[in-house]
Enzyme design. Structure first.
Site, PDB file in Angstrom:
ATOM      1  N   SER A 253       8.381  -2.188  -0.451  1.00 30.40           N
ATOM      2  CA  SER A 253       7.378  -3.234  -0.682  1.00 30.40           C
ATOM      3  C   SER A 253       6.076  -3.127   0.093  1.00 30.40           C
ATOM      4  O   SER A 253       5.110  -3.799  -0.272  1.00 30.40           O
ATOM      5  CB  SER A 253       7.983  -4.606  -0.430  1.00 30.40           C
TER       6      SER A 253
ATOM      7  N   SER B   4       6.426  -5.522  -3.291  1.00 28.09           N
ATOM      8  CA  SER B   4       6.157  -6.940  -3.453  1.00 28.09           C
ATOM      9  C   SER B   4       5.029  -7.457  -2.550  1.00 28.09           C
ATOM     10  O   SER B   4       4.530  -8.556  -2.772  1.00 28.09           O
ATOM     11  CB  SER B   4       7.431  -7.750  -3.144  1.00 28.09           C
TER      12      SER B   4
ATOM     13  N   LYS C  98       1.924 -11.963   4.833  1.00 26.36           N
ATOM     14  CA  LYS C  98       2.654 -12.157   3.572  1.00 26.36           C
ATOM     15  C   LYS C  98       3.312 -13.530   3.574  1.00 26.36           C
ATOM     16  O   LYS C  98       3.799 -13.984   4.619  1.00 26.36           O
ATOM     17  CB  LYS C  98       3.698 -11.042   3.437  1.00 26.36           C
TER      18      LYS C  98
HETATM   19  N1  GLN Z   1      10.647  -3.126  -5.580  1.00 21.96           N
HETATM   20  C1  GLN Z   1      11.850  -3.358  -4.834  1.00 21.96           C
HETATM   21  C2  GLN Z   1      12.587  -4.547  -5.398  1.00 21.96           C
HETATM   22  O1  GLN Z   1      12.140  -5.088  -6.335  1.00 21.96           O
HETATM   23  C3  GLN Z   1      11.552  -3.516  -3.395  1.00 21.96           C
HETATM   24  C4  GLN Z   1      11.129  -4.870  -2.999  1.00 21.96           C
HETATM   25  C5  GLN Z   1      10.859  -5.000  -1.541  1.00 21.96           C
HETATM   26  O2  GLN Z   1      10.765  -4.001  -0.805  1.00 21.96           O
HETATM   27  N2  GLN Z   1      10.820  -6.225  -1.089  1.00 21.96           N
HETATM   28  O3  GLN Z   1      13.601  -4.926  -4.932  1.00 21.96           O
END
Ligand code: GLN
Length: 446
Positions: free
Chosen positions: A149, A125, A50
Site C-alpha cells: 500500500s 491503498s 493517512k
Molecule cells: N492491495 C493490497 C490489498 O488490497 C494491499 C493493501 C495494503 O497494503 N493495505 O489488500
C-alpha cells in the site's frame, strides 16, 4: 524563533489553500491550525497522515462512511514522534476504505487523482499519501503498507516510499487491515531521500505501547545515507517475477538494473519459486485477520449508532455503511477461519507464508538486496478494473512477498508511473534509502 513560527504558519496557510483548491482529492480532512510547531529535526516540514492513523482531535474515517464522524482521542505513536520533532500535520490523506485496495478508488470519499498521469489511478491503498506528496502539497506523508500500500501508489505517482521492517515502527494508533502484515510507511518526493531518512529515524524504535517493537532498533538512515557503494554488491533478480510484467515495465526495470550493474554491482538472476503461492497466502491471511479486526465496527463500540434502534438493528445499520470490497473481505475471512474450513484454507495459508518467508530470507542471506519492479504494469484508467477484484488483486504479486517475510522494501521511480523495488534483509531499511540516494546523486533520470 518567532520569525520561524511565522514562516511555518504562512507556508501552512498557503498549502492549505492549494489543497482546498486541488481537484486531486488527496485529503479527506484538512487541519485548521498548524499545531505542534516545536523545533527539531523536522521543524516546519508539512506532513500528510493517512486517515487510518490517529491524530488527536482530528476526524479519522479510514476512508469509510462507518467512521465518518469519529474523532481520534489520542495521537498514534508515529504522529506523536513527528510532531515532537517539529513536523506539522496538514491533513488526513484519502485512502481505500480500511486500506482495502490497490487503486485508490475504494474510498467512500471518492477516488484520489494521480498528479503524475491524470486520468489514471493513483494506486492504493495509501492513495492520498503518495498523491499529496506528488502534487507538492506536503513534504512527506505517513501511509501504511500491508501488501504494497505505500509502494504501489509511490510507483504510480512517481515518488519514493518505504515499507519498513515489520516491528521497527510502532503500530500504536494505526487502524490496520491485517495486524501481522501491516505497519506505518513513509513517502516523500523523488529527491527527498534525506527527508525520508530523517522521518524514519524519528518514527522508528521501541514503543512500550506496541509489543511488536519489543526488539526494535532505531534506524540510522541519515547517518548511513551516503554509504551506498554498489561495487561488490550482490543483487538478486527473480526472473520469474518479470514474467508477470508488461514489456514496458521489464524494459524500464532492465534499464535501472544496468545503472547498478554499470556501477559495479553483480546482478544474479534467480528464481523465487514461492512467488506462485505468495498472493494466495497473502489474501487468505489478510482476509482472516481483517474479518476478525472488523468485528469491533458494530455501531456499538465504533461506528454510528442511531437513536432508538435495538442492538441488532444498530449492527445492521452500521454494517450497511461498508463498501462492497470491505464486505467481500469480511465474508471470505469469516468463511476461511470457521471451524469447518480453517484447516483447508487458513492453516494452509500460514504454511505457505512460512514457505515464502524462508525462501526470501534465505535469498537475502546470500545476496545484499533483491530487485524487482514494484508493480507489474503502469497505472490504468480510473474505473477500468473496479469491477474485477481478482485482476486488481493480481497486481500485488510483487509487493506481498516482503510483507509475508516482514522484511523492508522500497519503491523509487524508474519511468512515469513505474516503480523500481528494492527488498533488503530484516533491519536493512537504511540500505534501501541509501541506494535511492545513490541513484539520485548519480544523475538517474526516469
Ligand atoms: N492491495 C493490497 C490489498 O488490497 C494491499 C493493501 C495494503 O497494503 N493495505 O489488500
Amino acid at each position: 524563533m518567532a520569525g520561524d513560527r511565522e514562516g511555518i504558519r504562512r507556508r501552512f496557510e498557503e498549502r492549505l489553500l492549494l489543497s482546498r483548491k486541488s481537484s486531486g482529492n488527496s485529503f479527506i480532512t484538512l487541519a485548521s491550525t498548524p499545531g505542534g510547531t516545536a523545533s527539531g529535526q523536522l521543524s516546519g516540514k508539512l506532513a500528510g497522515i493517512k486517515d487510518n492513523i490517529a491524530v488527536k482531535g482530528m476526524r479519522m474515517t479510514c476512508g469509510s462512511r462507518i467512521l465518518e464522524n469519529y474523532m481520534a482521542p489520542y495521537d498514534a505513536t508515529v504522529v506523536e514522534r513527528l510532531t515532537h520533532s517539529g513536523a506539522v500535520v496538514l491533513g488526513k490523506n484519502n485512502m481505500d476504505e480500511f486500506a482495502c485496495g490497490s487503486s485508490g478508488e475504494n474510498s467512500a470519499f471518492g477516488a484520489t487523482g494521480n498528479p503524475l498521469l491524470p486520468g489514471t489511478v493513483s494506486g492504493g491503498s495509501s492513495s492520498g499519501s503518495a498523491a499529496s506528496v506528488g502534487e507538492g502539497l506536503v513534504d512527506f506523508s505517513i501511509g501504511s503498507d500491508t501488501g504494497g500500500s505505500i509502494r504501489c501508489p509511490a510507483a504510480y505517482c512517481g515518488v519514493i516510499g518505504l515499507k519498513p521492517t515489520y516491528g521497527r515502527v510502532s503500530r500504536y494508533g494505526l487502524a490496520d487491515l491485517s495486524m501481522s502484515l501491516e505497519g506505518p510507511a513513509p513517502v516523500a518526493a523523488w529527491g527527498g531521500e534525506e527527508l525520508l531518512a530523517s522521518v524514519m529515524d524519528c518514527i522508528s524504535g521501541f514503543d512500550r505501547r506496541d509489543q511488536s517493537t519489543a526488539s526494535a532498533r532505531k534506524t540510522e538512515c541519515v547517518r548511513q545515507l551516503d554509504s551506498f557503494d554498489p561495487s561488490g554488491l550482490n543483487i538478486a533478480v527473480p526472473e520469474n517475477a518479470l514474467l508477470h510484467c508488461t514489456p514496458q515495465v521489464v524494459a524500464a526495470f532492465e534499464h535501472a538494473l544496468s545503472f547498478m550493474g554499470d556501477a559495479g554491482a553483480t546482478v544474479e538472476r534467480v528464481q523465487l519459486k514461492s512467488l506462485d503461492v505468495a498472493l494466495s497466502a497473502y489474501y487468505l491471511i489478510m482476509y482472516s485477520e481483517f474479518a476478525s479486526a472488523m468485528q469491533r465496527y458494530d455501531g456499538l463500540k465504533f461506528g454510528t449508532r442511531g437513536e432508538g434502534y435495538t442492538v441488532e438493528e444498530s449492527i445492521l445499520n452500521a454494517r450497511s455503511l461498508l463498501g462492497p470490497e470491505v464486505r467481500r473481505r469480511i465474508m471470505i475471512g469469516t468463511y476461511v477461519t470457521s471451524a469447518e474450513t480453517r484447516g483447508a484454507w487458513y492453516e494452509r495459508a500460514l504454511a505457505a507464508r512460512d514457505h515464502v518467508s524462508s525462501e526470501l530470507n534465505d535469498m537475502l542471506k546470500s545476496h545484499d538486496l533483491l530487485a524487482m519492479p514494484t508493480m507489474p504494469s503502469a497505472p490504468y484508467r480510473l474505473g477500468e478494473r473496479i469491477n474485477d477484484p481478482l485482476l486488481m488483486y493480481a497486481s500485488d504479486i510483487l509487493t506481498v512477498p516482503a510483507n509475508l517475510a516482514g522484511v523492508p522494501a522500497g519503491s523509487m521511480p524508474m519511468g512515469p508511473g513505474l516503480g523500481f523495488q528494492l527488498v533488503a534483509p530484516r533491519n536493512g531499511d537504511e540500505s534501501i534509502l541509501a541506494a535511492f540516494r545513490y541513484f539520485n546523486r548519480r544523475g538517474w533520470h526516469w
